[in-house]
Design a protein around this motif. Structure first.
Motif, PDB file in Angstrom:
ATOM      1  N   GLU A 137       0.839  -1.205   0.000  1.00 44.95           N
ATOM      2  CA  GLU A 137       0.000   0.000   0.000  1.00 44.95           C
ATOM      3  C   GLU A 137       0.876   1.258   0.000  1.00 44.95           C
ATOM      4  O   GLU A 137       0.598   2.221  -0.715  1.00 44.95           O
ATOM      5  CB  GLU A 137      -0.917  -0.008   1.217  1.00 44.95           C
ATOM      6  CG  GLU A 137      -1.906   1.150   1.211  1.00 44.95           C
ATOM      7  CD  GLU A 137      -2.888   1.052   2.363  1.00 44.95           C
ATOM      8  OE1 GLU A 137      -3.583   0.018   2.464  1.00 44.95           O
ATOM      9  OE2 GLU A 137      -2.955   2.010   3.165  1.00 44.95           O
ATOM     10  N   GLU A 138       1.937   1.201   0.793  1.00 41.36           N
ATOM     11  CA  GLU A 138       2.853   2.351   0.840  1.00 41.36           C
ATOM     12  C   GLU A 138       3.491   2.579  -0.533  1.00 41.36           C
ATOM     13  O   GLU A 138       3.610   3.706  -1.007  1.00 41.36           O
ATOM     14  CB  GLU A 138       3.927   2.079   1.897  1.00 41.36           C
ATOM     15  CG  GLU A 138       4.752   3.294   2.247  1.00 41.36           C
ATOM     16  CD  GLU A 138       5.785   2.981   3.331  1.00 41.36           C
ATOM     17  OE1 GLU A 138       6.856   3.570   3.277  1.00 41.36           O
ATOM     18  OE2 GLU A 138       5.510   2.118   4.202  1.00 41.36           O
ATOM     19  N   ARG A 180       0.970   4.112  -2.956  1.00 43.24           N
ATOM     20  CA  ARG A 180       0.783   5.550  -2.734  1.00 43.24           C
ATOM     21  C   ARG A 180       1.997   6.347  -3.221  1.00 43.24           C
ATOM     22  O   ARG A 180       1.855   7.460  -3.738  1.00 43.24           O
ATOM     23  CB  ARG A 180       0.521   5.811  -1.250  1.00 43.24           C
ATOM     24  CG  ARG A 180      -0.801   5.214  -0.796  1.00 43.24           C
ATOM     25  CD  ARG A 180      -1.083   5.493   0.656  1.00 43.24           C
ATOM     26  NE  ARG A 180      -1.329   6.914   0.883  1.00 43.24           N
ATOM     27  CZ  ARG A 180      -1.500   7.449   2.081  1.00 43.24           C
ATOM     28  NH1 ARG A 180      -1.455   6.681   3.163  1.00 43.24           N
ATOM     29  NH2 ARG A 180      -1.725   8.739   2.211  1.00 43.24           N
ATOM     30  N   PRO A 215      -6.049  12.873  -4.784  1.00 43.51           N
ATOM     31  CA  PRO A 215      -5.634  12.362  -3.466  1.00 43.51           C
ATOM     32  C   PRO A 215      -5.042  10.959  -3.595  1.00 43.51           C
ATOM     33  O   PRO A 215      -5.333  10.244  -4.562  1.00 43.51           O
ATOM     34  CB  PRO A 215      -6.925  12.347  -2.657  1.00 43.51           C
ATOM     35  CG  PRO A 215      -8.019  12.327  -3.671  1.00 43.51           C
ATOM     36  CD  PRO A 215      -7.499  13.012  -4.896  1.00 43.51           C
ATOM     37  N   THR A 216      -4.223  10.591  -2.626  1.00 39.22           N
ATOM     38  CA  THR A 216      -3.596   9.260  -2.680  1.00 39.22           C
ATOM     39  C   THR A 216      -3.881   8.463  -1.404  1.00 39.22           C
ATOM     40  O   THR A 216      -3.181   7.506  -1.118  1.00 39.22           O
ATOM     41  CB  THR A 216      -2.074   9.393  -2.870  1.00 39.22           C
ATOM     42  OG1 THR A 216      -1.550  10.107  -1.743  1.00 39.22           O
ATOM     43  CG2 THR A 216      -1.726  10.131  -4.141  1.00 39.22           C
ATOM     44  N   ASP A 217      -4.896   8.869  -0.652  1.00 38.41           N
ATOM     45  CA  ASP A 217      -5.176   8.128   0.583  1.00 38.41           C
ATOM     46  C   ASP A 217      -5.764   6.757   0.254  1.00 38.41           C
ATOM     47  O   ASP A 217      -6.230   6.530  -0.874  1.00 38.41           O
ATOM     48  CB  ASP A 217      -6.100   8.936   1.494  1.00 38.41           C
ATOM     49  CG  ASP A 217      -7.355   9.345   0.784  1.00 38.41           C
ATOM     50  OD1 ASP A 217      -8.316   8.570   0.824  1.00 38.41           O
ATOM     51  OD2 ASP A 217      -7.350  10.420   0.143  1.00 38.41           O
ATOM     52  N   PRO A 218      -5.758   5.843   1.218  1.00 38.67           N
ATOM     53  CA  PRO A 218      -6.136   4.451   0.925  1.00 38.67           C
ATOM     54  C   PRO A 218      -7.541   4.288   0.350  1.00 38.67           C
ATOM     55  O   PRO A 218      -7.797   3.350  -0.409  1.00 38.67           O
ATOM     56  CB  PRO A 218      -6.036   3.769   2.300  1.00 38.67           C
ATOM     57  CG  PRO A 218      -5.040   4.589   3.042  1.00 38.67           C
ATOM     58  CD  PRO A 218      -5.226   5.998   2.588  1.00 38.67           C
ATOM     59  N   SER A 219      -8.437   5.194   0.670  1.00 37.03           N
ATOM     60  CA  SER A 219      -9.809   5.010   0.193  1.00 37.03           C
ATOM     61  C   SER A 219     -10.048   5.622  -1.191  1.00 37.03           C
ATOM     62  O   SER A 219     -11.162   5.534  -1.717  1.00 37.03           O
ATOM     63  CB  SER A 219     -10.783   5.630   1.199  1.00 37.03           C
ATOM     64  OG  SER A 219     -10.511   7.021   1.304  1.00 37.03           O
ATOM     65  N   THR A 220      -9.036   6.254  -1.768  1.00 37.84           N
ATOM     66  CA  THR A 220      -9.232   6.904  -3.078  1.00 37.84           C
ATOM     67  C   THR A 220      -9.501   5.860  -4.156  1.00 37.84           C
ATOM     68  O   THR A 220      -8.720   4.919  -4.332  1.00 37.84           O
ATOM     69  CB  THR A 220      -7.971   7.703  -3.476  1.00 37.84           C
ATOM     70  OG1 THR A 220      -7.736   8.698  -2.502  1.00 37.84           O
ATOM     71  CG2 THR A 220      -8.148   8.342  -4.839  1.00 37.84           C
ATOM     72  N   THR A 243      -9.921   0.766  -5.113  1.00 37.03           N
ATOM     73  CA  THR A 243      -9.287   1.851  -4.350  1.00 37.03           C
ATOM     74  C   THR A 243      -7.795   1.547  -4.188  1.00 37.03           C
ATOM     75  O   THR A 243      -7.321   0.451  -4.529  1.00 37.03           O
ATOM     76  CB  THR A 243      -9.907   1.972  -2.949  1.00 37.03           C
ATOM     77  OG1 THR A 243      -9.619   0.762  -2.242  1.00 37.03           O
ATOM     78  CG2 THR A 243     -11.413   2.197  -3.031  1.00 37.03           C
ATOM     79  N   ARG A 247      -6.353   0.961  -1.441  1.00 47.19           N
ATOM     80  CA  ARG A 247      -6.210  -0.168  -0.508  1.00 47.19           C
ATOM     81  C   ARG A 247      -6.569  -1.500  -1.169  1.00 47.19           C
ATOM     82  O   ARG A 247      -5.862  -2.495  -0.990  1.00 47.19           O
ATOM     83  CB  ARG A 247      -7.090   0.074   0.723  1.00 47.19           C
ATOM     84  CG  ARG A 247      -7.066  -1.072   1.723  1.00 47.19           C
ATOM     85  CD  ARG A 247      -7.345  -0.621   3.115  1.00 47.19           C
ATOM     86  NE  ARG A 247      -6.248   0.135   3.675  1.00 47.19           N
ATOM     87  CZ  ARG A 247      -6.349   0.952   4.726  1.00 47.19           C
ATOM     88  NH1 ARG A 247      -7.514   1.106   5.330  1.00 47.19           N
ATOM     89  NH2 ARG A 247      -5.303   1.598   5.183  1.00 47.19           N
TER      90      ARG A 247
END
Lengths: 98, 557
Positions: free
Chosen positions: A8-9, A12, A29-34, A84, A86
């Motif tokens: 995941e890292e 991103r 955005p690059t957050d996990p839920s994107t 997403t 994630r």
């Protein structure tokens, strides 16, 4: 083998690198839920291509393990219609660990 | 970057959308960027655009030459046919250059990983030799077309390393290169465009100890400095000085800002046998114990140049930080701690690209030294008027001609501060004006008892309207500003308008971030202001300043 968190890292980081090559107004955005692929995904078709090529190269660099994503229908690999950050990382982690 | 914002169209036989996105992300971009339809190079270049449009034309050699394409598939190519195909491409580019403001043309590339056997570099049949011949032939065909700028794409691929080519992106999106290549291409393109619009570095301010030579001259003595000899660091400092000397010959001025005893430093510069640079190579020197930021600012003030045209080099990170803080517009490159890398670091900076060399470029140090003498003479006179008279300034005005064409075109391209509209005339537009008596252009040369400043001013008029003359161009190099040359140019404009039977003269000021000096002249000139338009009734004479002599050549005499 790489953990889901590590993948995941890495995902991103690849998305952040894509953002660096975009005008400020086009960054996402690059957050996990994107959502990145499929319905509502933030990446356009060129962005998807840049992303999967970036992931292939990054995985090989980080873990020394080649992974092929660019030579097949990527969305066909997912059960969901929206992928997403994630869920992509979970899929890739599973693929690398099996 | 320019007063008139232009378009840049990306024309290619492959996908340049990633490159377009990278360009659009640059804050200093002087263009609106758009991408021409994929693989429609001929159509895109044949459609007449506005002259405000520049084109970036990046092609693959196999799309230009079927013979080269054959060679890539291991068929023997016909080199003469390949060169004829290059001729056709050159013809297309030259026609397009007539219609565009500028064309930017990256060199062709072959994939270094493609192997064609032991004879790949043979003159007659080698694939890589064929590409080199095609590239050279294109360069020869385009030589002399001054608004086509070829860009060295080899540097971009080297920068990107082994990942320069991306087969994955090629098959997915028809993009042959990785974004690392496009980033380097964007750097290069912006550097060249910046140079063409007057944003190249014109002055390098240098530290001395451990920057221009190895060691601390005040502690070690000039005899013990690392400079030349059989010493790796000494050799590297000599190479750095040679590079600086070469830049000086190309018109980049050099100055010193060093914390030292002045006499000690000057002794080293004069006496060390391996010094390449001597005192006469520097236009200004601040060798004392004062703050470096203040000293660099002082040099900039003395030379009357924009801070964005200045670079500061110092091995000491504290001094670099100080100058960055004090003068944020001055370029302060990071400098390596390893002295053997100094020369390469300087040579790799994309800030010195030059387009048209002119006589004035190579004489720049001499011209600014004369200006320093001129400024020093100011203190001998109690008022400006007397001082200006003492200079013995002669201004020579003459219609634009072939001999002055290159310098005039260059001055249009590089002058930002005293520039009415900052419009950058293309070579073709300017040549058209030479043949049009209704849109005359005059050049102005300036000399005085301290030296010849050369061709430093341009005046353009449009006489089409029955009742008025419009000043289309009022351009003056900052090196002669403040000596009444600008008022003399207005005098010439108004006298010429009256001679042509016009009732009034208009000047339409187009403001930019940098051209306030031109507005300042218009405000103090006595012309009547309405918004950004300034008007003078030609029934009234606009007096020529009495502090200088005006020599009119050609039909306006």
């Amino acid at each position: 083998m790489p953990s889901p968190d590590a993948i995941e890292e890495l995902t991103r980081a690849v998305l952040a690198r894509l953002n660096d090559d975009l005008p400020a107004a086009d960054r996402f955005p690059t957050d996990p839920s994107t959502p990145i692929l499929g319905d509502g995904g933030v990446l356009d078709s060129l962005g998807v291509a840049n992303f999967i090529v970036g992931m292939e190269e990054a995985v090989e660099r980080a873990f020394g393990a080649p992974v092929s994503l660019s030579d097949q229908d990527l969305m066909g690999l997912f059960a969901e219609s929206t992928v997403t950050v994630r869920s992509f990382a979970a899929f890739l982690s599973n693929r690398l660990n099996t | 970057m320019e007063g008139v914002r232009r378009d840049l169209v990306l024309v290619s036989d492959f996908n340049l959308t990633n490159f377009a996105n990278i360009l659009r992300g640059r804050s200093d971009l002087p263009w609106e960027v758009r991408v021409a339809p994929l693989d429609q190079v001929v159509t895109s270049l044949s459609d007449p655009p506005s002259t405000k449009t520049s084109a970036f034309v990046w092609t693959r050699p196999e799309r230009i030459s079927t013979e080269y394409q054959k060679a890539l598939l291991y068929q023997p190519p016909d080199a003469s046919r390949a060169l004829a195909e290059v001729d056709a491409f050159a013809d297309l580019l030259q026609r397009a250059a007539q219609q565009h403001h500028a064309l930017y043309l990256p060199t062709w590339q072959a994939r270094a990983s493609d192997r064609f056997g032991a004879r790949e570099l043979d003159h007659a049949t080698g694939v890589h030799a064929l590409l080199a011949r095609m590239d050279l032939h294109l360069a020869e065909r385009l030589d002399g077309t001054t608004n086509i700028h070829r860009l060295n794409s080899t540097r971009w691929l080297q920068h990107a390393g082994e990942n320069a080519w991306s087969d994955r992106l090629w098959y997915l999106t028809k993009t042959p290169f990785s974004n690392a290549v496009f980033q380097a291409a964007a750097d290069d393109l912006l550097a060249v465009a910046g140079q063409l619009t007057g944003h190249a570095i014109k002055l390098i301010v240098l530290d001395l100890d451990d920057t221009l030579w190895g060691g601390i001259v005040g502690d070690d003595g000039w005899e013990n400095l690392h400079l030349g000899g059989h010493d790796p660091a000494g050799e590297s400092f000599v190479d750095l000085q040679r590079t600086l000397k070469g830049l000086k010959e190309r018109g980049v001025m050099l100055a010193i800002a060093s914390k030292n005893e002045r006499s000690t430093a000057l002794e080293a510069i004069a006496k060390h046998p391996e010094m390449v640079l001597r005192e006469s190579d520097f236009v200004a020197m601040r060798i004392d114990w004062n703050d470096k930021g203040a000293n660099v600012a002082d040099i900039i003030r003395e030379l009357n140049i924009g801070a964005r045209s200045v670079m500061f080099i110092d091995d000491n990170p504290v001094e670099r930080a100080r100058v960055r803080e004090f003068l944020p517009d001055v370029l302060v490159p990071e400098w390596p701690s390893n002295k053997l890398l100094y020369d390469r670091t300087l040579r790799s900076l994309p800030v010195f690209d030059l387009d048209t060399r002119s006589r004035e470029d190579s004489r720049r140090t001499e011209l600014y030294l004369a200006e320093a003498e001129r400024v020093r003479s100011r203190v001998d006179h109690t008022d400006v008027e007397t001082w200006l008279r003492s200079l013995g300034t002669v201004v020579e005005a003459k219609p634009l001609n072939d001999a002055d064409f290159a310098r005039v075109h260059q001055l249009f391209g590089k002058t930002n501060q005293f520039n009415l509209t900052t419009y950058r005339w293309t070579e073709k537009e300017l040549r058209d004006r030479m043949d049009d008596p209704q849109r005359p252009v005059w050049s102005f040369r300036v000399r005085d008892r301290f030296g010849d400043a050369g061709l430093t001013g341009i005046l353009g008029l449009d006489l089409h309207a029955p009742d008025k003359a419009v000043i289309t161009d009022l351009v003056l190099s900052c090196r002669v500003l403040g000596r009444k040359v600008e008022e003399t140019m207005l005098h010439v404009a108004i006298a010429q308008a009256r001679r042509a039977g016009k009732e009034r003269v208009e000047a339409h000021y187009l403001p930019t971030a940098k051209n306030k000096p031109c507005l300042d002249l218009l405000l103090r000139s006595g012309l009547q202001r309405t918004g950004d338009t300034f008007t003078w009734d030609t029934a009234r004479t606009y007096e020529q300043p009495g502090t200088l002599e005006l020599v009119m050549a050609g039909p306006i005499a």
